[in-house]
Design an enzyme around this catalytic site. Structure first.
Site, mmCIF file in Angstrom:
data_model
loop_
_atom_site.group_PDB
_atom_site.id
_atom_site.type_symbol
_atom_site.label_atom_id
_atom_site.label_comp_id
_atom_site.label_asym_id
_atom_site.label_seq_id
_atom_site.Cartn_x
_atom_site.Cartn_y
_atom_site.Cartn_z
ATOM 1 N N TYR A 1 26.820 -24.562 -7.661
ATOM 2 C CA TYR A 1 26.581 -23.829 -8.915
ATOM 3 C C TYR A 1 25.108 -23.453 -9.000
ATOM 4 O O TYR A 1 24.235 -24.269 -8.679
ATOM 5 C CB TYR A 1 26.949 -24.722 -10.111
ATOM 6 C CG TYR A 1 26.602 -24.102 -11.444
ATOM 7 C CD1 TYR A 1 27.526 -23.316 -12.120
ATOM 8 C CD2 TYR A 1 25.342 -24.279 -12.016
ATOM 9 C CE1 TYR A 1 27.206 -22.724 -13.330
ATOM 10 C CE2 TYR A 1 25.014 -23.694 -13.226
ATOM 11 C CZ TYR A 1 25.959 -22.918 -13.878
ATOM 12 O OH TYR A 1 25.637 -22.325 -15.073
ATOM 13 N N GLU B 1 24.561 -16.136 -13.682
ATOM 14 C CA GLU B 1 25.284 -17.333 -13.234
ATOM 15 C C GLU B 1 26.116 -17.036 -11.989
ATOM 16 O O GLU B 1 26.841 -16.047 -11.961
ATOM 17 C CB GLU B 1 26.199 -17.828 -14.360
ATOM 18 C CG GLU B 1 26.925 -19.121 -14.017
ATOM 19 C CD GLU B 1 27.805 -19.599 -15.167
ATOM 20 O OE1 GLU B 1 27.551 -20.688 -15.707
ATOM 21 O OE2 GLU B 1 28.756 -18.875 -15.515
#
Ligand code: GDP
Ligand code: MN
Length: 385
Positions: free
Chosen positions: A109, A197
């Site tokens: 991530y 993101e």
């Protein structure tokens, strides 16, 4: 302003952030054509909507053959995709992204965001990619690395190393990861992003890093200097009433309740919403016509609120300052004449030219309920509901 994954990935390519080969498609045949051009299977067929969680909702499918690619494209295009971010009503899929399937060694991530608390840009990263990062943050916050970058000095080698080491990357992937992160930071600042993101960022078996997903949010207040980005706006993804309101510079947010309200000033709008709730009713919207609204803006504000079928009563709460009460009343009267009002409207008005304002409303023949103050207005609108 949000943009689609395929648009974000185009930006990534421009800034040297690795992404899989692929292209956007708007039809099943178009999707199959893209798949054929990728030079082999599997390919990934992905729904393009402004919401995450598509994988779990059935909007991301790995196809092992042309026949499968066609079947998945046919299945996903036109579906109403429901994810934890769309709400139960879901979102209609009009667009697909078809990409070369990747062999994943690890899902990570990575995100960048503007952090008001430290007045900096924060890089967040985790070895626990692919899954819900909110859950990782809630249950195992120690698994999230946070590195703050001072926007005045920009991103430095030690920032890149801190994140790269924190992610436990193999030696061979550290250099490519540093290049990726540095380029991502440049992309973020250059385009006035508020959030970026990548979930998952993948590590491949041959130690490359690549963005498999891409979410980019751009600060709407900066769009005036990014005409190229403004062209990426997808009005189908936005609330139709909010789109209509934005044409007239009205600050409008659609909510779930049934009391429509028109207020001048954001603080007064917040207070009005509170007082509606306090009186036992629920606001249907936030509508700030602004301190310097014209009677035309007021007219449009009223018209938009009356277009909302949830609205069963309206509370008008105006403190006349720069926006004078008579100007406001003219807007209300002209909107009401054009649209016709079939629901109760409670008016609380104070400030500059309040007597003229009240006279205009009284002489208009409209069936309005007058309130003496805020508390009275809220009680009257709740009773009307
Ligand atoms: P989201 O569910 O909306 O966040 O959509 P993502 O783009 O993140 O895709 C969901 C999941 O699909 C990813 O976490 C991966 O596990 C999987 N996925 C996406 N692309 C590929 C691929 O090229 N190969 C493989 N094996 N899995 C993929
Ligand atoms: Mn994702």
């Amino acid at each position: 302003m949000k943009i689609h994954e395929y648009q974000a990935k185009e930006l990534f390519r421009t800034f040297g952030v690795p992404v899989p080969d692929g292209d956007v498609a708007f039809s099943v045949d178009g999707a199959v054509d893209v798949a054929k051009g990728l030079g082999g299977y599997p390919v990934v067929v992905k729904a393009q909507i402004h919401a995450g969680g598509r994988g779990k909702g059935g909007g991301v499918k790995l196809a092992a053959s042309e026949a499968e690619a066609r079947a998945f494209a046919d299945e996903i295009l036109g579906m109403t995709l429901v994810t934890h971010q769309t709400g139960p009503e879901g979102r209609l899929v009009n667009t697909l992204l078809v990409e070369a399937g990747q062999e994943i060694a690890k899902e990570l991530y990575l995100s960048l965001l503007v952090d008001r608390a430290t007045a900096g840009i924060v890089i967040m990263a985790s070895r626990e990619g692919g899954m819900d990062i909110e859950e990782v943050a809630a249950t195992t916050p120690e698994k999230i690395i946070k590195v703050r970058v001072d926007p005045l000095t920009g991103i430095q080698g030690y920032h890149l190393r801190e994140v790269g080491f924190g992610l436990g990357l193999p030696e061979a992937a550290l250099k490519p990861f540093s290049v990726l992160l540095k380029n991502l930071y440049t992309l973020f600042v250059t385009n006035d992003c508020s959030l970026l993101e990548i979930n998952p960022l993948i590590l491949t078996r041959d130690d490359r890093v690549m963005a498999l997903d891409a979410k980019v949010d751009i600060d709407s207040n900066a769009l005036f200097r990014h005409k190229d980005l403004l062209a990426l706006r997808d009005l189908d993804e936005e609330d139709p009433l909010e789109v209509e309101a934005s044409k007239f510079n009205l600050n409008y947010i659609n909510l779930d309740g049934n009391v429509g309200n028109i207020v001048n000033g954001a603080g007064l709008a917040m207070a009005t919403m509170d007082i509606i709730k306090n009186a036992g009713a629920e606001p249907a919207n936030f509508m700030d016509v602004g301190g310097g609204a014209t009677s035309e803006m007021v007219e449009n504000a009223f018209r938009i609120i009356l277009m909302d079928e949830k609205v069963k009563a309206v509370l008008i709460n105006i403190f006349g300052g720069i926006l004078r009460c008579d100007v406001f009343s003219q807007g209300v009267v002209s909107a009401a004449k054009k649209t016709g009002i079939r629901i109760p409207v409670v008016v609380r008005m104070e400030g500059t030219n309040v007597e003229e304002g009240k006279n205009i409303l009284a002489e208009s023949g409209l069936n309005l309920i007058n309130a003496v103050d805020l508390k009275d207005a809220a009680a009257k609108v709740a009773a009307a509901i």
